[in-house]
Design an enzyme around this catalytic site. Sequence first.
Site, PDB file in Angstrom:
ATOM      1  N   ASP A  12      30.486  43.964  -1.483  1.00  0.00           N
ATOM      2  CA  ASP A  12      29.836  45.198  -1.045  1.00  0.00           C
ATOM      3  C   ASP A  12      30.053  46.368  -1.997  1.00  0.00           C
ATOM      4  O   ASP A  12      29.296  47.335  -1.962  1.00  0.00           O
ATOM      5  CB  ASP A  12      30.356  45.607   0.342  1.00  0.00           C
ATOM      6  CG  ASP A  12      29.716  44.779   1.433  1.00  0.00           C
ATOM      7  OD1 ASP A  12      28.515  44.515   1.325  1.00  0.00           O
ATOM      8  OD2 ASP A  12      30.420  44.393   2.380  1.00  0.00           O
TER       9      ASP A  12
ATOM     10  N   HIS B 216      39.476  41.325   1.047  1.00  0.00           N
ATOM     11  CA  HIS B 216      38.698  40.225   1.616  1.00  0.00           C
ATOM     12  C   HIS B 216      39.634  39.260   2.319  1.00  0.00           C
ATOM     13  O   HIS B 216      40.738  39.013   1.852  1.00  0.00           O
ATOM     14  CB  HIS B 216      37.913  39.490   0.519  1.00  0.00           C
ATOM     15  CG  HIS B 216      36.751  38.745   1.084  1.00  0.00           C
ATOM     16  ND1 HIS B 216      36.895  37.513   1.669  1.00  0.00           N
ATOM     17  CD2 HIS B 216      35.449  39.083   1.192  1.00  0.00           C
ATOM     18  CE1 HIS B 216      35.712  37.130   2.104  1.00  0.00           C
ATOM     19  NE2 HIS B 216      34.818  38.058   1.844  1.00  0.00           N
TER      20      HIS B 216
HETATM   21  N1  ACO Z   1      41.594  49.572   1.847  1.00  0.00           N
HETATM   22  C1  ACO Z   1      42.902  49.826   2.042  1.00  0.00           C
HETATM   23  N2  ACO Z   1      43.755  48.910   2.522  1.00  0.00           N
HETATM   24  C2  ACO Z   1      43.271  47.699   2.811  1.00  0.00           C
HETATM   25  C3  ACO Z   1      41.913  47.370   2.619  1.00  0.00           C
HETATM   26  C4  ACO Z   1      41.076  48.372   2.113  1.00  0.00           C
HETATM   27  N3  ACO Z   1      39.778  48.129   1.919  1.00  0.00           N
HETATM   28  N4  ACO Z   1      41.706  46.094   2.981  1.00  0.00           N
HETATM   29  C5  ACO Z   1      42.883  45.633   3.380  1.00  0.00           C
HETATM   30  N5  ACO Z   1      43.826  46.588   3.275  1.00  0.00           N
HETATM   31  C6  ACO Z   1      45.233  46.458   3.612  1.00  0.00           C
HETATM   32  C7  ACO Z   1      45.422  46.570   5.117  1.00  0.00           C
HETATM   33  O1  ACO Z   1      45.622  47.893   5.533  1.00  0.00           O
HETATM   34  C8  ACO Z   1      46.616  45.690   5.329  1.00  0.00           C
HETATM   35  O2  ACO Z   1      47.759  46.406   4.946  1.00  0.00           O
HETATM   36  P1  ACO Z   1      49.122  46.292   5.792  1.00  0.00           P
HETATM   37  O3  ACO Z   1      49.514  44.840   5.697  1.00  0.00           O
HETATM   38  O4  ACO Z   1      50.038  47.234   5.097  1.00  0.00           O
HETATM   39  O5  ACO Z   1      48.773  46.692   7.185  1.00  0.00           O
HETATM   40  C9  ACO Z   1      46.454  44.565   4.318  1.00  0.00           C
HETATM   41  O6  ACO Z   1      45.658  45.136   3.272  1.00  0.00           O
HETATM   42  C10 ACO Z   1      45.729  43.347   4.904  1.00  0.00           C
HETATM   43  O7  ACO Z   1      44.474  43.794   5.425  1.00  0.00           O
HETATM   44  P2  ACO Z   1      43.776  43.265   6.735  1.00  0.00           P
HETATM   45  O8  ACO Z   1      42.857  44.309   7.256  1.00  0.00           O
HETATM   46  O9  ACO Z   1      44.785  42.684   7.669  1.00  0.00           O
HETATM   47  O10 ACO Z   1      42.935  42.062   6.110  1.00  0.00           O
HETATM   48  P3  ACO Z   1      41.821  41.252   6.864  1.00  0.00           P
HETATM   49  O11 ACO Z   1      41.788  39.939   6.197  1.00  0.00           O
HETATM   50  O12 ACO Z   1      42.015  41.302   8.331  1.00  0.00           O
HETATM   51  O13 ACO Z   1      40.506  42.110   6.561  1.00  0.00           O
HETATM   52  C11 ACO Z   1      38.699  43.079   5.446  1.00  0.00           C
HETATM   53  C12 ACO Z   1      39.654  41.867   5.529  1.00  0.00           C
HETATM   54  C13 ACO Z   1      38.132  43.369   6.835  1.00  0.00           C
HETATM   55  C14 ACO Z   1      37.585  42.759   4.491  1.00  0.00           C
HETATM   56  C15 ACO Z   1      39.523  44.293   4.959  1.00  0.00           C
HETATM   57  O14 ACO Z   1      39.962  44.053   3.645  1.00  0.00           O
HETATM   58  C16 ACO Z   1      38.711  45.579   5.020  1.00  0.00           C
HETATM   59  O15 ACO Z   1      38.677  46.218   6.070  1.00  0.00           O
HETATM   60  N6  ACO Z   1      38.045  45.981   3.898  1.00  0.00           N
HETATM   61  C17 ACO Z   1      37.182  47.138   3.905  1.00  0.00           C
HETATM   62  C18 ACO Z   1      35.857  46.802   4.544  1.00  0.00           C
HETATM   63  C19 ACO Z   1      34.992  45.940   3.673  1.00  0.00           C
HETATM   64  O16 ACO Z   1      34.850  46.178   2.476  1.00  0.00           O
HETATM   65  N7  ACO Z   1      34.383  44.945   4.284  1.00  0.00           N
HETATM   66  C20 ACO Z   1      33.460  44.038   3.585  1.00  0.00           C
HETATM   67  C21 ACO Z   1      34.069  42.686   3.441  1.00  0.00           C
HETATM   68  S1  ACO Z   1      33.025  41.599   2.540  1.00  0.00           S
HETATM   69  C22 ACO Z   1      31.796  41.236   3.644  1.00  0.00           C
HETATM   70  O17 ACO Z   1      31.960  41.159   4.807  1.00  0.00           O
HETATM   71  C23 ACO Z   1      30.489  41.035   3.108  1.00  0.00           C
END
Ligand code: ACO
Length: 370
Positions: free
Chosen positions: A307, A256
């Site tokens: 989620d 998140h």
């Molecule tokens: N699975 C694996 N790795 C992840 C995940 C995940 N679900 N989420 C984050 N990471 C990793 C990224 O790959 C990144 O790693 P790195 O630094 O080695 O490249 C690091 O954690 C930071 O992640 P970002 O994507 O930069 O974080 P951001 O704050 O931009 O994104 C988000 C947040 C979009 C929620 C992300 O965690 C994600 O894509 N999660 C999966 C989708 C999801 O569950 N979305 C629902 C969110 S809640 C809602 O909207 C109701």
Amino acid sequence: MTATRGLEGVVAAQSAICSIVDGVLCYGGINIDELAEHATFEEVVYLLWHGVLPKRDQLTELQKQLGENATVPKEVIDSIRTYPQGVNSMAALRTAVSTLALYDAEAQVMDPEANYRKSIRLMAQTPTIIAAFDRIRKGLEPVAPNPSYSLAKNFLYMLTGNEPSDTAVKAFDVALILHADHEFNASTFAARVTVATLTDIYSGIVSAIGTLKGPLHGGANEAVANMLQEIGSVANVESYIRQKLDNKDKIMGFGHRVYKDGDPRAKWLRQMSEKLTAQIGRPELYQMSEKVEEMVTGEKGLKPNVDFYSASVYISLGLETDLFTPIFAISRMSGWTAHIMEQYTNNRLIRPRADYTGPVNQHYVPIDQR
Ligand code: ACO
């Protein structure tokens, strides 16, 4: 000028609707834990719209208004009948809500009272649209809303035409409370950007629905359900998740932008998932989820978001997988409309700048010389 990628940490405006401080989520200053335990979704809708909990007569009035406005214009239902088979459910919702505006005589009226009335209609009619869409695509006639039912009960009733159980209604109502608002999340921000041009509330909501649709936002709950289906059994979790982690694939329902130490909504949904999956005789859904969590948190330090466990909760309630994100929209309609009304009351156009990275000092080259 330097850009902040994804606007992370940027405070874009003031708001009195919802706060997230030190990982604690509050609506109108009330911790969502208290609301999930004691409130009804209608009380939460009132709280988001007015900033305070309703007194008894105010709640009765809101329930009456939601019940009386739940019927969708016939033209909108007829237009849903023309959608192609197999159409994406969020695309269908986006289109149907846009169509609603065409049959709302007040669609372009911008005074606060008209916007409040439109918020009631949007809140009341979104469940009716989604239930009608689901029935029409299955070759069934839509079920008319029952104005005396709560919003949660009415939606479950309109999907099947049968009285839902009290347990199902309560679980669904709590899920609606937990998803109702979340400060400047992507879809709410999209709605605020849209209406900050002083366009109408329907345009703001259509932007929000389009934004919620994406798999990084509301679409993640459906992706989690698909993942649980692909995994199939507790024994397969380890190899499935191992492969995903090795491939550096994202695991849906984890991580998140705001909560790095866990999403306060997830624990409620986890409890509900454990109870409901056992009740329907599919405890493996919860057991698989628990094992996925153990691995992803253990290896990546990522915690489940709202989620993740909502997927197994909705499966237990017998809801179609591709309705999970539209259901999220039912709940978030309360927050979207609250934010839109707040934006209108103290509006300034939202227009940031870009950190330009393209070429400079270029010249026009005639087409034959390129
Ligand atoms: N699975 C694996 N790795 C992840 C995940 C995940 N679900 N989420 C984050 N990471 C990793 C990224 O790959 C990144 O790693 P790195 O630094 O080695 O490249 C690091 O954690 C930071 O992640 P970002 O994507 O930069 O974080 P951001 O704050 O931009 O994104 C988000 C947040 C979009 C929620 C992300 O965690 C994600 O894509 N999660 C999966 C989708 C999801 O569950 N979305 C629902 C969110 S809640 C809602 O909207 C109701």
